[in-house]
Design an enzyme around this catalytic site. Structure first.
Site, PDB file in Angstrom:
ATOM      1  N   ARG A 136      -0.624   4.785  -1.801  1.00  0.00           N
ATOM      2  CA  ARG A 136      -1.694   5.772  -1.804  1.00  0.00           C
ATOM      3  C   ARG A 136      -2.636   5.573  -0.629  1.00  0.00           C
ATOM      4  O   ARG A 136      -3.128   6.535  -0.040  1.00  0.00           O
ATOM      5  CB  ARG A 136      -2.476   5.637  -3.117  1.00  0.00           C
ATOM      6  CG  ARG A 136      -3.608   6.627  -3.292  1.00  0.00           C
ATOM      7  CD  ARG A 136      -4.595   6.152  -4.369  1.00  0.00           C
ATOM      8  NE  ARG A 136      -3.954   5.602  -5.534  1.00  0.00           N
ATOM      9  CZ  ARG A 136      -3.692   6.286  -6.639  1.00  0.00           C
ATOM     10  NH1 ARG A 136      -4.017   7.557  -6.714  1.00  0.00           N
ATOM     11  NH2 ARG A 136      -3.094   5.708  -7.675  1.00  0.00           N
ATOM     12  N   PRO A 168       0.829  -1.207   0.000  1.00  0.00           N
ATOM     13  CA  PRO A 168       0.000   0.000   0.000  1.00  0.00           C
ATOM     14  C   PRO A 168       0.862   1.256   0.000  1.00  0.00           C
ATOM     15  O   PRO A 168       1.849   1.344   0.722  1.00  0.00           O
ATOM     16  CB  PRO A 168      -0.799  -0.124   1.302  1.00  0.00           C
ATOM     17  CG  PRO A 168       0.115  -0.916   2.202  1.00  0.00           C
ATOM     18  CD  PRO A 168       0.815  -1.896   1.303  1.00  0.00           C
ATOM     19  N   ARG A 191      -2.254  15.397 -11.380  1.00  0.00           N
ATOM     20  CA  ARG A 191      -3.123  14.240 -11.568  1.00  0.00           C
ATOM     21  C   ARG A 191      -4.406  14.562 -12.343  1.00  0.00           C
ATOM     22  O   ARG A 191      -4.891  13.737 -13.108  1.00  0.00           O
ATOM     23  CB  ARG A 191      -3.471  13.601 -10.222  1.00  0.00           C
ATOM     24  CG  ARG A 191      -2.259  12.994  -9.511  1.00  0.00           C
ATOM     25  CD  ARG A 191      -2.671  12.245  -8.256  1.00  0.00           C
ATOM     26  NE  ARG A 191      -3.435  11.049  -8.601  1.00  0.00           N
ATOM     27  CZ  ARG A 191      -4.751  10.944  -8.485  1.00  0.00           C
ATOM     28  NH1 ARG A 191      -5.479  11.973  -8.046  1.00  0.00           N
ATOM     29  NH2 ARG A 191      -5.364   9.827  -8.808  1.00  0.00           N
ATOM     30  N   CYS A 217       0.529  28.682 -17.449  1.00  0.00           N
ATOM     31  CA  CYS A 217       0.156  29.114 -18.790  1.00  0.00           C
ATOM     32  C   CYS A 217      -0.284  27.907 -19.624  1.00  0.00           C
ATOM     33  O   CYS A 217       0.344  27.555 -20.625  1.00  0.00           O
ATOM     34  CB  CYS A 217       1.340  29.829 -19.430  1.00  0.00           C
ATOM     35  SG  CYS A 217       0.894  30.748 -20.909  1.00  0.00           S
ATOM     36  N   GLU A 218      -1.346  27.263 -19.177  1.00  0.00           N
ATOM     37  CA  GLU A 218      -1.924  26.102 -19.838  1.00  0.00           C
ATOM     38  C   GLU A 218      -3.423  26.112 -19.591  1.00  0.00           C
ATOM     39  O   GLU A 218      -3.867  26.236 -18.444  1.00  0.00           O
ATOM     40  CB  GLU A 218      -1.364  24.784 -19.263  1.00  0.00           C
ATOM     41  CG  GLU A 218       0.101  24.540 -19.535  1.00  0.00           C
ATOM     42  CD  GLU A 218       0.362  24.034 -20.931  1.00  0.00           C
ATOM     43  OE1 GLU A 218      -0.610  23.621 -21.601  1.00  0.00           O
ATOM     44  OE2 GLU A 218       1.535  24.084 -21.357  1.00  0.00           O
TER      45      GLU A 218
END
Length: 463
Positions: free
Chosen positions: A323, A321, A360, A391-392
């Site tokens: 996450r 484990p 993510r 800047c996206e």
């Protein structure tokens, strides 16, 4: 895709995609215990974590800020250790989710082993004083330097991932007069119900040796024939963010059957079986992660039954484990800088971070729970999109959510379940310094990783 009912009367609701409604307005106030750390509370409307208020955290440490609830992390580690204790199994914390020296020490103090997948992660673990014999080392392209260091320090398990690595490891071990213990990573062909980018057990991907093609059997033969590596078991990992054990059960059956085949062909009984990790956590309230006890009973039961049917001894089981420990323990605090109403569409709430501290959403289309953290509000819910400062156009943290209609510059917002794969995948895109990581416990916060500065960025630029 979100799974929430569409509340009545939201601002700009007419343009909200029917198949992707955001979480309901009650999340503006409530802190769902499945999503937030165990110590999360509202005190006079303010979010409090580990006994420390959001405003105090921001004032002392700045924003954007990763906050890790130490008690929550430790409790989850103990839950896994307890769930697998009856079988005397090994629980490895998957360090790729989040690894610092402090986190490594917590893992060791709670009785878990540690999984690393690069020389850098190994360096952090060793700097924390983590026992090398309790470390497993992954990686599909381990360099000679990484393998050499793993051998030199006495890493307990090396998970071999390619024929090139078997040859490389044998040569390096021979030069050192060592015989490291290894596991062969097997891809079982199980298709986990997860995002394509985090599914790892189908044949067409970079990890491991496929059972279906005979590559796994050939890898076992080569390792057994090598003089300076010691095969102790098999490894199987089917993916990430998985909410049931069905895939694990199929994979366990196949890999246990492979143990039988190995025994029939070679007479060797392999004593270890690592079933990997990948169990999901709750990012939004409808997510339903399994309890560690349920996971343990399911995985141990299927392996036990398959071994009994094949008249083989039960191998020592390991799970990984990552996450499941770090994710729910982490929260990211941001300060609102700009609130922009795009008439007839939605309101964009821009914060002082974004895809450089949480990739993510852009990478996987991930969902998150977000709340106003610095104060109470009686304002009606407003359909919002939480975005970063990069800047996206794809610099989105939460695609669709409800925030109070009076959210304004200077407010703090908190995004839950960011303990895993946010700090560890952070970047310096647009030359933003990476945020600090702080731990909270008992009303006190302390810095685990300091905030980067512009001087840090310029120090590496030698042009």
């Amino acid at each position: 895709m979100s799974r929430y009912a569409h509340p009545a009367g939201p601002r700009h609701a007419d343009v909200l995609p029917e198949d992707n409604p955001p979480r309901p307005p009650h999340d503006l106030i409530e802190l769902d215990p499945r999503v937030w750390p165990a110590t999360a509370r509202r005190v006079d409307g303010e979010l409090v974590l580990g006994g420390v208020g959001a405003s105090a955290l921001a004032a002392e440490h700045g924003t954007a800020l990763y906050v890790l609830d130490e008690d929550d992390f430790r409790a989850r580690a103990r839950d896994y250790r307890t769930a697998f204790s009856d079988a005397d199994a090994d629980v490895y914390y998957a360090g790729k989710a989040l690894l610092t020296k402090a986190v490594a020490r917590w893992v060791h103090e709670e009785g878990l082993k540690l999984d690393v997948c690069s020389g850098g992660e190994l360096a952090v673990a060793l700097a924390a004083g983590f026992p090398a014999a309790h470390i497993g080392m992954h990686g599909n392209n381990k360099s000679e330097a990484e393998l050499a260091r793993a051998i030199d320090v006495g890493v307990g398990r090396i998970i071999v991932d390619s024929f090139d690595e078997i040859e490389r490891l044998e040569r390096l071990a021979a030069e050192r007069g060592r015989v490291p213990d290894v596991l062969v990573r097997v891809t079982t062909g199980v298709e986990a119900h997860t995002h394509e980018f985090v599914a790892t057990a189908h044949d067409d991907q970079k990890f491991g040796f496929a059972l279906s093609t005979g590559a796994a059997a050939e890898a076992v033969r080569r390792v057994l024939a090598a003089e300076h590596v010691n095969l102790v078991g098999l490894h199987s990992h089917i993916g990430s963010q998985i909410f049931d054990t069905a895939g694990f059960e199929v994979a366990a059956r196949r890999v246990t059957a492979f143990l039988t085949t190995i025994h029939a062909e070679t007479g060797v009984v392999l004593p270890e079986l690592d079933l990997g990790g990948g169990l999901g956590i709750a990012y939004v309230p409808d997510d339903a992660p399994l309890a560690p006890k349920t996971i343990a009973e399911s995985l141990l039961g299927i392996v036990r039954r398959e071994c009994e049917a094949a008249d083989l001894p039960m191998p020592r089981i390991a799970v990984e484990p990552g996450r499941a420990l770090a994710g729910p323990a982490g929260v990211t605090l941001y300060r609102v800088g700009t609130v922009k109403d795009v008439e007839g569409i939605r309101t964009y709430v821009s914060v002082d971070g974004g895809m450089s501290d949480n990739i993510r959403t852009a990478l996987y289309g991930s969902e998150y729970t977000c709340v106003l953290a610095s104060r109470a509000s009686d304002a009606p819910p407003m359909l919002s999109r939480l975005v970063g400062k990069h800047c996206e156009s794809g610099d989105i943290i939460v695609h669709d959510l409800y925030l109070p209609a009076d959210v304004r510059p200077g407010d703090l917002v908190a995004v839950a379940a960011t303990g895993a794969y946010c700090h560890s995948m952070a970047s310096n895109y647009n030359h933003l310094p990476r945020p600090a990581l702080v731990a909270v416990r008992g009303g006190v916060s302390r810095t685990l990783v300091r905030r980067e500065t512009e001087e840090d960025l310029l120090r590496l630029d030698v042009g």
